[in-house]
Enzyme design. Structure first.
Site, short mmCIF file in Angstrom:
data_model
loop_
_atom_site.label_atom_id
_atom_site.label_comp_id
_atom_site.label_asym_id
_atom_site.label_seq_id
_atom_site.Cartn_x
_atom_site.Cartn_y
_atom_site.Cartn_z
N GLY A 45 0.64 -1.19 0.16
CA GLY A 45 -0.02 -0.16 0.11
C GLY A 45 0.78 1.08 -0.04
O GLY A 45 2.04 1.35 0.65
N ALA A 69 -0.98 -6.87 11.88
CA ALA A 69 -1.46 -5.40 12.19
C ALA A 69 -0.20 -4.34 11.90
O ALA A 69 0.22 -3.55 12.97
CB ALA A 69 -1.93 -5.48 13.64
N ILE A 70 0.18 -4.46 10.62
CA ILE A 70 1.40 -3.84 10.21
C ILE A 70 1.04 -2.42 10.30
O ILE A 70 1.86 -1.33 10.56
CB ILE A 70 1.83 -4.04 8.78
CG1 ILE A 70 2.34 -5.79 8.83
CG2 ILE A 70 3.09 -2.96 8.52
CD1 ILE A 70 3.39 -6.19 9.73
N ASN A 98 -1.21 -0.50 -5.15
CA ASN A 98 -2.08 -0.81 -4.09
C ASN A 98 -2.13 0.86 -3.50
O ASN A 98 -1.14 1.33 -3.07
CB ASN A 98 -1.80 -1.82 -3.20
CG ASN A 98 -2.95 -1.95 -2.08
OD1 ASN A 98 -2.94 -1.11 -1.27
ND2 ASN A 98 -3.69 -2.71 -2.23
N ASN A 125 -7.15 0.15 -1.77
CA ASN A 125 -7.38 -0.56 -0.40
C ASN A 125 -8.43 0.14 0.38
O ASN A 125 -8.05 1.09 1.07
CB ASN A 125 -6.02 -0.82 0.32
CG ASN A 125 -6.32 -1.34 1.59
OD1 ASN A 125 -7.41 -2.10 2.00
ND2 ASN A 125 -5.05 -1.46 2.39
N CYS A 128 -8.90 0.59 4.64
CA CYS A 128 -8.26 1.51 5.60
C CYS A 128 -9.30 2.29 6.35
O CYS A 128 -10.63 2.47 6.02
CB CYS A 128 -7.65 2.38 4.98
SG CYS A 128 -6.33 2.05 3.57
N THR A 191 -8.04 -9.25 4.36
CA THR A 191 -8.12 -9.97 5.58
C THR A 191 -9.18 -9.87 6.29
O THR A 191 -9.92 -9.12 6.48
CB THR A 191 -6.78 -9.78 6.41
OG1 THR A 191 -6.72 -8.40 6.81
CG2 THR A 191 -5.47 -10.01 5.83
N GLY A 242 -5.56 -17.10 1.13
CA GLY A 242 -5.29 -18.58 1.73
C GLY A 242 -4.45 -19.32 0.29
O GLY A 242 -4.69 -20.49 0.47
#
Length: 300
Positions: A45, A69-70, A98, A125, A128, A191, A242
């Site tokens: 991103g 949880a970057i 992204n 994305n 956010c 996610t 996955g």
């Protein structure tokens, strides 16, 4: 035998892409993977200004996957344009950027900056947190999805892929909202929100308390959402969630995805994307499939 696919007018040599946030912006994996063999590289991103991300610890292993949880840590659009785009241009692959932001204005600033850059597609994305709405993610409210899609399409020169959040009651509502807003394609899923607790310390494992869950455990949910979305909209879909091997990727394609993105598997085996691409070709040969497009949405 043709493995090429078309996403909103952009021709990819094969349907295998990287999932944002799991592949850096390509350079980090380039010594393991020949990027020219991928359909596209999807960058991490990029925001209008550098983001420091969340406090650590911010990654945890869980059964069947991982939590992260970057916080979308990234160096910002200036560094990205100067450093990452020229690097990726050395390779014969498509570039998907992204884009993340904390407000509609943030997103539009990045999209406008990229208008004259040699990148092929934009992936937005919308998971956010929207600061204007008190931290609710853009992607959880269909009205917000339609509005932000419209605003981005107004300033975008490249085709726009809206990346949908699975943390909703009905994925088809947000998919239809993105389509109504003028999206050129969709990618899903992002996610699933999860949590892990250390029972001995009696504390949350992640400093952020919650994180995004990815990895093989989310695949059945992702395949179901891709199938539902393919029934609900006419846009091309990039399926992810996955994917560990070619069989997983083919499930997404049969469910209605035109292309697929490989994410968490890159952390286990950096060569996964290439193995998936080769495995899809082997399957097509074994099944006498001459064009991969025959397989897209073949399961009804």
């Amino acid at each position: 035998m043709s493995t090429s696919v078309n996403i909103a007018g952009v021709e990819l040599k094969n349907p295998v892409m990287t999932a944002s946030g799991t592949f850096g912006s390509g350079a980090e994996y380039s010594e393991f993977v020949d990027l020219s063999k991928l359909g596209a590289v999807v960058t991490k991103g990029v925001a209008n200004v550098p983001w420091p991300g969340n406090p650590t610890p911010r990654v945890a292993e869980v059964y069947g996957g991982m939590l992260n949880a970057i916080g979308l840590q990234n160096p910002g659009i200036d560094v990205f344009v100067k450093r990452d785009i020229p690097f990726l241009k050395q390779y014969d692959t498509k570039i998907v950027v992204n884009v993340c932001g904390r407000s509609t204005k943030d997103y539009c600033e990045v999209v406008e900056r990229l208008a004259d850059e040699p990148v092929d597609l934009l992936e937005i994305n919308i998971s956010c947190p929207n600061v204007k709405e008190g931290g609710i993610a853009f992607g959880q409210n269909p009205k917000s999805v339609e509005d932000i899609t419209k605003e981005i399409k107004r300033v975008a020169k490249q085709p726009v892929i809206m990346k949908l959040s699975p943390n909703v009651t009905d994925i088809t509502e947000t998919a239809r909202a993105a389509e109504a807003g003028g999206a050129d394609a969709l990618s899903l899923i992002n996610t699933l929100t999860g949590m892990k607790i250390d029972i001995n310390r009696r504390k949350f494992v992640l400093a952020n308390k919650t994180g995004g869950m990815s990895g093989p455990a989310v695949k059945p949910v992702a395949v179901r959402m891709v199938y539902q979305t393919a029934q609900a909209v006419k846009l091309p879909i990039i399926g992810m969630g996955g994917i560990m091997n070619a069989e997983d990727a083919l499930e997404f394609i049969l469910a209605g995805a035109t292309a697929v993105s490989v994410g968490t598997a890159n952390f286990i085996d950096p060569m996964t994307t290439l193995k998936v691409a080769e495995g899809i070709e082997a399957y097509m040969r074994a099944q006498n499939v001459s064009d991969i497009r025959e397989l897209v949405g073949a399961v009804q």
